[in-house]
Design an enzyme around this catalytic site. Sequence first.
Site, short mmCIF file in Angstrom:
data_model
loop_
_atom_site.label_atom_id
_atom_site.label_comp_id
_atom_site.label_asym_id
_atom_site.label_seq_id
_atom_site.Cartn_x
_atom_site.Cartn_y
_atom_site.Cartn_z
CG ASP A 66 -1.84 1.17 1.31
OD1 ASP A 66 -2.66 1.32 0.39
OD2 ASP A 66 -1.74 1.96 2.27
CD GLU A 119 -2.16 2.43 -3.73
OE1 GLU A 119 -2.63 3.39 -4.37
OE2 GLU A 119 -1.67 2.54 -2.60
#
Length: 632
Positions: free
Chosen positions: A315, A368
């Site tokens: 993330d 990401e």
Amino acid sequence: MQRMTLSIKDGLTEEELYLFNTGSSYHSYRFMGAHLKKQDGVEGVRFAVWAPHAASVSVVGDFNGWNGGEHVMSPFGNTGVHHLFIPHLREGELYKYELRTRKGETLVKSDPYAFYSERRPGTASIVADVLDYDWDDGVWQEHKASSPPYSSPLLIYEVHAGSWKIKGKEYFYTYEELAAELVPYAAEMGYTHIELMPLAEHPLDQSWGYQITGFYSPTSRYGTPRQLKKLVESCHRHNIGVILDWVPGHFCKDSHGLRLFDGEPLFESKVPGLAELPLWGTTAFDFSILEVVSFLISNAVFWMDVYHIDGLRVDAVANMLNLHMDKPQHLLTYNKLGGKENMDALAFLKKLNETVFHYYPNTLMLAEDSSAWPAVTSPTYLGGLGFNFKWNMGWMNDSLRYMELEPDQRPHHHHLITFSLCYAFSENYVLPLSHDEVVHGKRSLLNKMPGTYEEKFHQLRLFYGYWISHPGKKLLFMGGEWGQFDEWKDGDQLDWMVLQYKSHTSMREYVSALNSAYRNTPSLWERDAEPEGFEWVDVHNAEHAIISFIRRGLSSSSLVVANFSRRACTNYRVGVPETGIYRTVLNSDDSVFGGCCEDGLESFVSEDIPWHGRDQSICLNLPPFTFILLTI
């Protein structure tokens, strides 16, 4: 070099802690935290915690009335680690660490290495043996070892475990119940992987798991560690891989967590500009601290070793790499060269990927990353970050912006649907249609589509066809497969009741057929990362909002034609790569999916009519908002 003397204290060794202190311990969960042990013939629990600034550390729990004077831990030399063996303790005991700071304050903290935790609002750690489990997924592991992900189909179903299905408000399905329902459903739909939004323990449901207190502790909202293993095992026995959203960039500020763990900054920087993430209200990890590097890389390995996770979606990589991202002026800091790049985070990510691929070569490491940082998916020895895939946020933003346009405006913005091919092979990409695009007022994918109710379904089928045939691996958030109309509501379950309506059941049938077509058409995935795997046929037909292209595999090819216009285009001629019969694999306007075409699987014989710079061509009828996939 002098050989290190091995000194054992309660199962800890100088060698292990040397590696931990130097950022090179990749299995630190095997000796840190709470472990069931036998010492001098007596069973009990050995505790170990890193707290170098603490004046003293004690273990507290129900077993001693939460009295910090009962079980004081001993420091292990100058390693900063405190340890203690407590006899007769068993699995299931609640515990925390009581720390006396140098200022004389008393803090009570959860274990950073806790393997299990109290269900919120409780915050105690729980003694759990998670290292012992008899796995039954050998067939899957053999398959994974022989299937390099670059040239394999990758079709990911992104799931939030707390809202896929629930039994009532905050009455969640357990991991085992998800194994019984979610896994067969995903297998039937044809997905190759399930991506679970973060499962590490977190205090606030509304954070969706992205603000963590227990990095080694699967959240107790959905059950026990053993039940989570049952879920992963079930996925593997259904030939489905498991990807976990992983959040190494920051942690939440709750008092029982990592922030100011021993009374001073420990996991975070002492510099507020480096530590504070005001947009999220969280604290950033300090990647220059070697013990933090050991903690985080061990955590990545932990999920693969202990829970057999097949990949991590890492993330907020852009936020990790950029010291200025989402920060006000007074918190801006610079690296030693005067730039805004976080050089310590850069080194950490490279080391992370090198380590993961050393132990698990065919693991999926997905970044990401919304930035333009180069070579994210290149090997570290070539100067890259070392991931094997990156989310294609540019494709996602452009294509959704295009689809939200009124159809008569699309000819003026044709570049939005074609520009991605200018950089499609610069990285190994995943095309994400994730939860972030269907929440916070952004509307569901179906409701982003303009026009009448029926036109929304036609256009979503068209868009999914374009998505599945565009170079790159695929990710779709739950509910998208049957056209969830309302945007995602994290406190409730998906709107399964809409499946009583034909338009939604037809959409699910279409996505299932699309998934099957993708998996059974190698030209759509064999050469995803190679420019030779894609060739435009007609990229310039902005006036009619039509595109056509060829996908080439190792031994076969496909032809894709997509009409993004509200107008039908009859007798549309398209150049084809070779002489032969072109068979329709999928037509989004097929009546079985809610369209108008009664013969959606017709075949076309190429003709000696030059078109689009090719010697052969075929002639199609293109209804409005239609995607057609053909193979020869």
